[in-house]
Design a protein around this motif. Structure first.
Motif, PDB file in Angstrom:
ATOM      1  N   ARG A 244     -63.125 -89.457 -94.917  1.00 15.14           N
ATOM      2  CA  ARG A 244     -62.826 -90.847 -95.265  1.00 15.14           C
ATOM      3  C   ARG A 244     -64.079 -91.706 -95.269  1.00 15.14           C
ATOM      4  NH1 ARG A 244     -57.449 -92.494 -95.213  1.00 15.14           N
ATOM      5  NH2 ARG A 244     -58.385 -94.406 -96.000  1.00 15.14           N
ATOM      6  N   ARG A 245     -64.941 -91.522 -94.272  1.00 14.71           N
ATOM      7  CA  ARG A 245     -66.158 -92.329 -94.209  1.00 14.71           C
ATOM      8  C   ARG A 245     -67.110 -91.980 -95.348  1.00 14.71           C
ATOM      9  NH1 ARG A 245     -63.865 -96.276 -91.815  1.00 14.71           N
ATOM     10  NH2 ARG A 245     -63.758 -96.190 -89.552  1.00 14.71           N
ATOM     11  N   SER A 246     -67.226 -90.710 -95.681  1.00 16.06           N
ATOM     12  CA  SER A 246     -68.097 -90.304 -96.786  1.00 16.06           C
ATOM     13  C   SER A 246     -67.572 -90.831 -98.115  1.00 16.06           C
ATOM     14  CB  SER A 246     -68.219 -88.776 -96.828  1.00 16.06           C
ATOM     15  OG  SER A 246     -68.767 -88.269 -95.633  1.00 16.06           O
ATOM     16  N   ASP A 247     -66.261 -90.797 -98.295  1.00 15.33           N
ATOM     17  CA  ASP A 247     -65.658 -91.289 -99.533  1.00 15.33           C
ATOM     18  C   ASP A 247     -65.860 -92.793 -99.667  1.00 15.33           C
ATOM     19  OD1 ASP A 247     -63.916 -90.790-101.909  1.00 15.33           O
ATOM     20  OD2 ASP A 247     -62.540 -92.117-100.835  1.00 15.33           O
ATOM     21  N   ALA A 248     -65.666 -93.527 -98.572  1.00 17.19           N
ATOM     22  CA  ALA A 248     -65.879 -94.981 -98.606  1.00 17.19           C
ATOM     23  C   ALA A 248     -67.338 -95.315 -98.892  1.00 17.19           C
ATOM     24  CB  ALA A 248     -65.441 -95.597 -97.276  1.00 17.19           C
ATOM     25  N   ALA A 249     -68.251 -94.564 -98.273  1.00 18.46           N
ATOM     26  CA  ALA A 249     -69.676 -94.804 -98.518  1.00 18.46           C
ATOM     27  C   ALA A 249     -70.036 -94.533 -99.971  1.00 18.46           C
ATOM     28  CB  ALA A 249     -70.515 -93.922 -97.588  1.00 18.46           C
ATOM     29  N   ALA A 250     -69.453 -93.479-100.555  1.00 22.60           N
ATOM     30  CA  ALA A 250     -69.730 -93.157-101.955  1.00 22.60           C
ATOM     31  C   ALA A 250     -69.317 -94.302-102.870  1.00 22.60           C
ATOM     32  CB  ALA A 250     -69.008 -91.870-102.343  1.00 22.60           C
ATOM     33  N   SER A 251     -68.197 -94.943-102.584  1.00 23.27           N
ATOM     34  CA  SER A 251     -67.727 -96.047-103.425  1.00 23.27           C
ATOM     35  C   SER A 251     -68.683 -97.229-103.380  1.00 23.27           C
ATOM     36  CB  SER A 251     -66.326 -96.489-102.973  1.00 23.27           C
ATOM     37  OG  SER A 251     -65.372 -95.476-103.199  1.00 23.27           O
ATOM     38  N   VAL A 252     -69.112 -97.618-102.183  1.00 21.71           N
ATOM     39  CA  VAL A 252     -70.024 -98.757-102.064  1.00 21.71           C
ATOM     40  C   VAL A 252     -71.369 -98.441-102.723  1.00 21.71           C
ATOM     41  CG1 VAL A 252     -71.322-100.186-100.440  1.00 21.71           C
ATOM     42  CG2 VAL A 252     -68.917 -99.682-100.003  1.00 21.71           C
ATOM     43  N   LEU A 253     -71.874 -97.239-102.501  1.00 22.54           N
ATOM     44  CA  LEU A 253     -73.157 -96.858-103.096  1.00 22.54           C
ATOM     45  C   LEU A 253     -73.083 -96.840-104.622  1.00 22.54           C
ATOM     46  CD1 LEU A 253     -74.137 -94.032-100.607  1.00 22.54           C
ATOM     47  CD2 LEU A 253     -75.361 -96.183-100.926  1.00 22.54           C
ATOM     48  N   ALA A 254     -71.968 -96.343-105.154  1.00 24.93           N
ATOM     49  CA  ALA A 254     -71.809 -96.312-106.611  1.00 24.93           C
ATOM     50  C   ALA A 254     -71.736 -97.722-107.181  1.00 24.93           C
ATOM     51  CB  ALA A 254     -70.564 -95.521-106.981  1.00 24.93           C
ATOM     52  N   LEU A 255     -70.989 -98.613-106.534  1.00 28.50           N
ATOM     53  CA  LEU A 255     -70.879 -99.986-107.014  1.00 28.50           C
ATOM     54  C   LEU A 255     -72.206-100.733-106.884  1.00 28.50           C
ATOM     55  CD1 LEU A 255     -67.377-100.944-105.564  1.00 28.50           C
ATOM     56  CD2 LEU A 255     -67.966-100.625-107.972  1.00 28.50           C
ATOM     57  N   ALA A 256     -73.013-100.333-105.900  1.00 28.99           N
ATOM     58  CA  ALA A 256     -74.328-100.957-105.719  1.00 28.99           C
ATOM     59  C   ALA A 256     -75.346-100.416-106.718  1.00 28.99           C
ATOM     60  CB  ALA A 256     -74.825-100.733-104.299  1.00 28.99           C
ATOM     61  N   GLY A 257     -74.968 -99.405-107.505  1.00 33.70           N
ATOM     62  CA  GLY A 257     -75.852 -98.879-108.536  1.00 33.70           C
ATOM     63  C   GLY A 257     -76.701 -97.702-108.109  1.00 33.70           C
ATOM     64  N   TRP A 258     -76.475 -97.151-106.905  1.00 35.43           N
ATOM     65  CA  TRP A 258     -77.261 -96.019-106.417  1.00 35.43           C
ATOM     66  C   TRP A 258     -76.443 -94.747-106.616  1.00 35.43           C
ATOM     67  CZ3 TRP A 258     -79.948 -95.856-100.934  1.00 35.43           C
ATOM     68  CH2 TRP A 258     -80.936 -94.868-100.954  1.00 35.43           C
ATOM     69  N   SER A 259     -76.406 -94.249-107.841  1.00 32.45           N
ATOM     70  CA  SER A 259     -75.553 -93.114-108.178  1.00 32.45           C
ATOM     71  C   SER A 259     -75.989 -91.825-107.490  1.00 32.45           C
ATOM     72  CB  SER A 259     -75.525 -92.912-109.692  1.00 32.45           C
ATOM     73  OG  SER A 259     -76.832 -92.714-110.200  1.00 32.45           O
ATOM     74  N   PHE A 260     -77.292 -91.655-107.268  1.00 34.51           N
ATOM     75  CA  PHE A 260     -77.771 -90.430-106.619  1.00 34.51           C
ATOM     76  C   PHE A 260     -77.243 -90.332-105.187  1.00 34.51           C
ATOM     77  CE2 PHE A 260     -80.955 -88.181-104.011  1.00 34.51           C
ATOM     78  CZ  PHE A 260     -80.940 -86.952-104.644  1.00 34.51           C
ATOM     79  N   ALA A 261     -77.358 -91.419-104.428  1.00 33.22           N
ATOM     80  CA  ALA A 261     -76.865 -91.413-103.049  1.00 33.22           C
ATOM     81  C   ALA A 261     -75.347 -91.294-103.020  1.00 33.22           C
ATOM     82  CB  ALA A 261     -77.315 -92.684-102.329  1.00 33.22           C
TER      83      ALA A 261
END
Length: 400
Positions: A244-261
C-alpha cells in the motif's frame, strides 16, 4: 500474411489499456499494471489513447454510466472487457488481444457504433478522463443557451466538442472571471477508485468542491487489500503495508512528474505482491527513499503543497504521524515501508481501527483542502490523502 494482418500485428505489440478501477478491487488493478509492464503494454491516459477499456470489478449504476461514456470515446479498433479476480488478469488480456486482431469483430463494431459519445445517465455525475489543464465538459449543460450573437444561421451552433462556454462570476478584485463546473474522476490516472470531486473553477482556481465515492455493485471477494480484513498473518500484514505504501508513493511521484522513481516504487510493490521476501526488497526501498529525500527538484515541485492537520487523527491508527506536506507524506510512506520490510514484529501496524470514520473525515475535508488550488495541485493533495474507497464497515468497539 496480408498487409492488413501485418500492420495489425505491429500495432498490437504495445497495446494501450485504459483501466477503470471499481472501489474494492485495488489488488486486481495492481495486478493489471504489473501484467501490462511485463508484456510491454501501456496504461492509457485518456480514451483517445486507448485500445482496450478494462474494468476491474463490478461497477454500480453510476460507474457503469461512466464506463459507457468512456467506451463511446474509444477509437477503433477497440475492445472492452472486465476482470473480477487478480488470477484472471493474464487470460483476460490474452482475450482482449485476440479480439483486437479479429477483423470481423472490429468491422462489425465500426458499422454499429454511434457517431456521438454516449450521454451520461446523470449529467451531474459523468466523468471526463483528462490530464490537468485539459478542457473538461461542464456538468451544467443547457441545450438552449442564449447566445447573443449576430449570426444569420438556420441551425443551432453546437459548442466545440459539446463543451458549453463558461459563465461569468465575480472575482475578489471586482473583475468578472469565467466559471466552469468540472468533475474530477472517477477515471483519472493515479486517482482513488470511484472518487468524484465536483469542482467549481473560477479561472484556473478551484472556488468550491464536493466529494463522493461512487459505489460498486457488489463486494469484492478475495482482494487482500480491502480495509478491515481480519485474520491475516503477521507476514501478510507486513506485505500489505509495504504494498500500500509503495503504491501510494508511486502515485504521488507520477503526478509530480518523476516517472522513473514512480516506476521503481511500482516494481517494489509488484515484487512484494508476487511473493518476494521482504528483506530482499528492503535495499531497493532504502535507495528509493534516499533518492526521494535528496531530490531538490522534487522538493521544489512539491513546495508549499500541504494537507494541513487533516491527517492528525490518523496518527495512532495508521502507524505514522500525519505530516502537513505532500512531500512529508511521501517520505513518511517510504520510511514506514523500509521499517516494515525489516521488522518481523509489525503485526497490526497497518490495521485501521475505524476505517469508515477515517474515510468520512477525509471526504469532508476535501472541499477545504482544494479551495484556492489549481487542478494539478488538487490531484497531488488527493493522492497524498491516500483515501480508502473500498467498501468498509464500522469496526465495533471491543468489549472488556
Amino acid at each position: 500474411m496480408g498487409l492488413r494482418s501485418t500492420l495489425a500485428g505491429r500495432a498490437t505489440r504495445r497495446v494501450h489499456v485504459l483501466v477503470l478501477e471499481v472501489p474494492g478491487w485495488g489488488e486486481t488493478r495492481m495486478r493489471v499494471e504489473a501484467e501490462l509492464a511485463r508484456r510491454g503494454w501501456t496504461s492509457a491516459t485518456s480514451p483517445a489513447d486507448a485500445d482496450v477499456l478494462l474494468v476491474c470489478g463490478e461497477p454500480g449504476e453510476e460507474l457503469e454510466s461512466a464506463r459507457a461514456r468512456l467506451w463511446s470515446q474509444l477509437p477503433g479498433p477497440r475492445v472492452r472487457t472486465a476482470v473480477n479476480t487478480a488470477s484472471d488478469v493474464a487470460s483476460t488480456l490474452d482475450r482482449a488481444m485476440d479480439e483486437l486482431l479479429d477483423d470481423a469483430r472490429q468491422h462489425s463494431d465500426a458499422r454499429t457504433r454511434s457517431r456521438q459519445p454516449a450521454k451520461p445517465r446523470d449529467e451531474t455525475a459523468h466523468t471526463e478522463h483528462a490530464a490537468p489543464g485539459d478542457s473538461i465538459e461542464s456538468t451544467e449543460h443547457d441545450a438552449d443557451m442564449n447566445m447573443n450573437m449576430d449570426m444569420d444561421m438556420d441551425m443551432d451552433m453546437p459548442m466545440p466538442g459539446g463543451i458549453p462556454l463558461a459563465s461569468g462570476g465575480p472575482d475578489r478584485d471586482g473583475l468578472e472571471m469565467d466559471v466552469l463546473h468540472v468533475p474530477l474522476g472517477p477515471v483519472l490516472p493515479h486517482w482513488p477508485a470511484g472518487l468524484v470531486v465536483r469542482c467549481v473553477l473560477q479561472g484556473d482556481v478551484i472556488a468550491s468542491a464536493q466529494a463522493e465515492i461512487l459505489p460498486a455493485a457488489a463486494q469484492p471477494i478475495g482482494d487482500g487489500l480491502v480495509a478491515g480484513d481480519s485474520g491475516r498473518s503477521v507476514d501478510d500484514t507486513r506485505r500489505l503495508a509495504v504494498i500500500r505504501r509503495s503504491d501510494a508513493a508511486a502515485s504521488v511521484l507520477a503526478l509530480a512528474g518523476w516517472s522513473f522513481a514512480a516506476g521503481r516504487a511500482r516494481r517494489i510493490r509488484d515484487a512484494v505482491a508476487s511473493g518476494t521476501a521482504l528483506l530482499d526488497v528492503a535495499a531497493d526501498l532504502d535507495k528509493l527513499a534516499q533518492s526521494v529525500g535528496r531530490s531538490w527538484t522534487l522538493r521544489w515541485t512539491l513546495k508549499g503543497i500541504t494537507v494541513g492537520d487533516t491527517l492528525a487523527q490518523a496518527e495512532n491508527v495508521m502507524g505514522q504521524s500525519g505530516s502537513e506536506t505532500v512531500r512529508g507524506r511521501l517520505i513518511g510512506w517510504l520510511d514506514e515501508a523500509r521499517r516494515t520490510a525489516r521488522d518481523d514484529k509489525a503485526e497490526g501496524a497497518y490495521e485501521l481501527q475505524n476505517p469508515l470514520a477515517l474515510q468520512r473525515s477525509l471526504l469532508s475535508e476535501i472541499p477545504r483542502l482544494l479551495n484556492g488550488t489549481d487542478i494539478a495541485t488538487a490531484r497531488l493533495i488527493i493522492a497524498a490523502l491516500e483515501i480508502e474507497t473500498a467498501p468498509v464497515t464500522q469496526t465495533p468497539p471491543s468489549r472488556i
